[in-house]
Design an enzyme around this catalytic site. Structure first.
Site, PDB file in Angstrom:
ATOM      1  N   ARG A 138     -17.936  -6.800 -61.428  1.00 37.28           N
ATOM      2  CA  ARG A 138     -18.682  -7.579 -61.431  1.00 37.28           C
ATOM      3  C   ARG A 138     -19.887  -7.599 -61.132  1.00 37.28           C
ATOM      4  NH1 ARG A 138     -14.923 -12.046 -64.793  1.00 37.28           N
ATOM      5  NH2 ARG A 138     -13.552 -10.143 -65.575  1.00 37.28           N
ATOM      6  N   CYS A 157     -39.170  -2.663 -63.949  1.00 36.76           N
ATOM      7  CA  CYS A 157     -38.968  -0.630 -63.565  1.00 36.76           C
ATOM      8  C   CYS A 157     -37.323  -0.875 -63.312  1.00 36.76           C
ATOM      9  CB  CYS A 157     -40.243  -0.540 -63.552  1.00 36.76           C
ATOM     10  SG  CYS A 157     -41.427  -0.116 -64.132  1.00 36.76           S
ATOM     11  N   HIS A 224     -40.944  10.338 -65.883  1.00 38.24           N
ATOM     12  CA  HIS A 224     -42.000  10.795 -66.732  1.00 38.24           C
ATOM     13  C   HIS A 224     -43.838  11.202 -65.054  1.00 38.24           C
ATOM     14  CE1 HIS A 224     -42.639   6.376 -67.086  1.00 38.24           C
ATOM     15  NE2 HIS A 224     -43.756   7.005 -66.063  1.00 38.24           N
ATOM     16  N   TYR A 226     -47.096  11.751 -65.150  1.00 41.27           N
ATOM     17  CA  TYR A 226     -49.185  11.635 -65.841  1.00 41.27           C
ATOM     18  C   TYR A 226     -49.855  12.920 -65.596  1.00 41.27           C
ATOM     19  CZ  TYR A 226     -48.002   6.628 -66.267  1.00 41.27           C
ATOM     20  OH  TYR A 226     -47.417   5.313 -66.954  1.00 41.27           O
TER      21      TYR A 226
END
Length: 282
Positions: A138, A157, A224, A226
């Site tokens: 935990r 993020c 990703h 760009y």
């Protein structure tokens, strides 16, 4: 070639070859000229770094280790949400006139919660459990707090760390491992920056808790590139690579809150040229 270089190159090639485009879709980020910032993306990227073998700074280009550590300390040690306490300008676009980024990042780590052992914030709870309950399942942090999202200038993020201690076979050594969960990542601007930050964090926690450093697993839900970064990425991953640098951390620091950026360095860090003028979507 370092292991980190190989992981980065393979990830970028996979995104470029097998990724899906968001072109023409409704997307939030915009370029400075107001046009939509589209991406090529891969879902569920998982990269593993064995920190006992090397420090995962890529050599294709230089990762600014002092600046990325400063930002990590701003979040995890200062537990700050004000850019006036940060020695770089990477958060300027999300700060208000007072310098605040709202109830985001360091703010959430600094909120105290009631436990059976008393009031602690998330960082102190991690350190407490690593020292007193190393085999707990935990030991984790989470800064994606839904009730505060409307007061954050940017949703987190990299939002969660889960720590796990293992014992080496045929040895009494305990190793600190961790999973970094990230909902979204701009691969060119932030990938190795984040990897180095959390690698350093693991080294810090391992040292102050008396453990060896182990494996960092980086899970990215939306990795990703760009559209305006594609030519830069293609040039970058075609560069010459070099051996991994040697990581040094001040061995005398035993208190997590005593570390400064001057207690770390990368030696023999040979890299390709700097990538300049990277457009950032906001």
């Amino acid at each position: 070639m370092s292991i980190a270089d190989r992981i980065f190159i393979d990830m970028c090639n996979d995104i470029l070859t097998n990724g899906t485009s968001t072109e023409g879709e409704k997307v939030r980020p915009k370029w400075e000229d107001g046009t939509s910032a589209y991406t090529i993306k891969r879902f569920g990227v998982v990269n593993r770094y064995d920190l006992s073998k090397e420090f995962p700074a890529i050599t294709l280009r230089r990762t600014g280790i002092k600046s990325c550590i400063d930002e990590m300390l701003w979040i995890w040690q200062k537990k700050s949400n004000n850019i006036n306490e940060l020695n770089s300008h990477i958060w300027d676009s999300w700060a208000d006139e007072t310098g605040s980024i709202g109830k985001a990042y360091g703010y959430q780590l600094g909120v105290k919660h009631q436990y059976k052992e008393g009031m602690m914030d998330q960082v102190d709870r991690v350190i407490y459990d690593l020292k007193n309950n190393p085999y707990s399942r935990r030991i984790m942090t989470n800064i994606y707090v839904h009730q505060d999202l409307n007061e954050m200038h940017l949703y987190p993020c990299a939002y969660s760390m889960t720590f796990n201690v293992t014992k080496d076979r045929n040895s009494d050594k305990l190793r600190l491992n961790a999973i970094l969960n990230q909902r979204s990542q701009d691969v060119l601007a932030a990938n190795n920056w984040n990897v180095c930050q959390y690698a350093v964090l693991m080294h810090m926690l391992a040292q102050v808790c008396g453990y060896e450093v182990g494996e960092l697993v980086h899970v990215i839900a939306d990795a990703h590139i760009y559209d305006r970064h594609i030519p830069i990425i293609k040039e970058l991953i075609g560069r010459e690579t070099h051996p991994a640098p040697k990581f040094w951390m001040n061995p005398d620091i035993k208190d997590f809150y005593e570390f400064t950026v001057d207690d770390f360095r990368l030696d023999d860090y040979v890299t390709g040229p700097k990538v300049t003028n990277i457009p950032i979507a906001v």
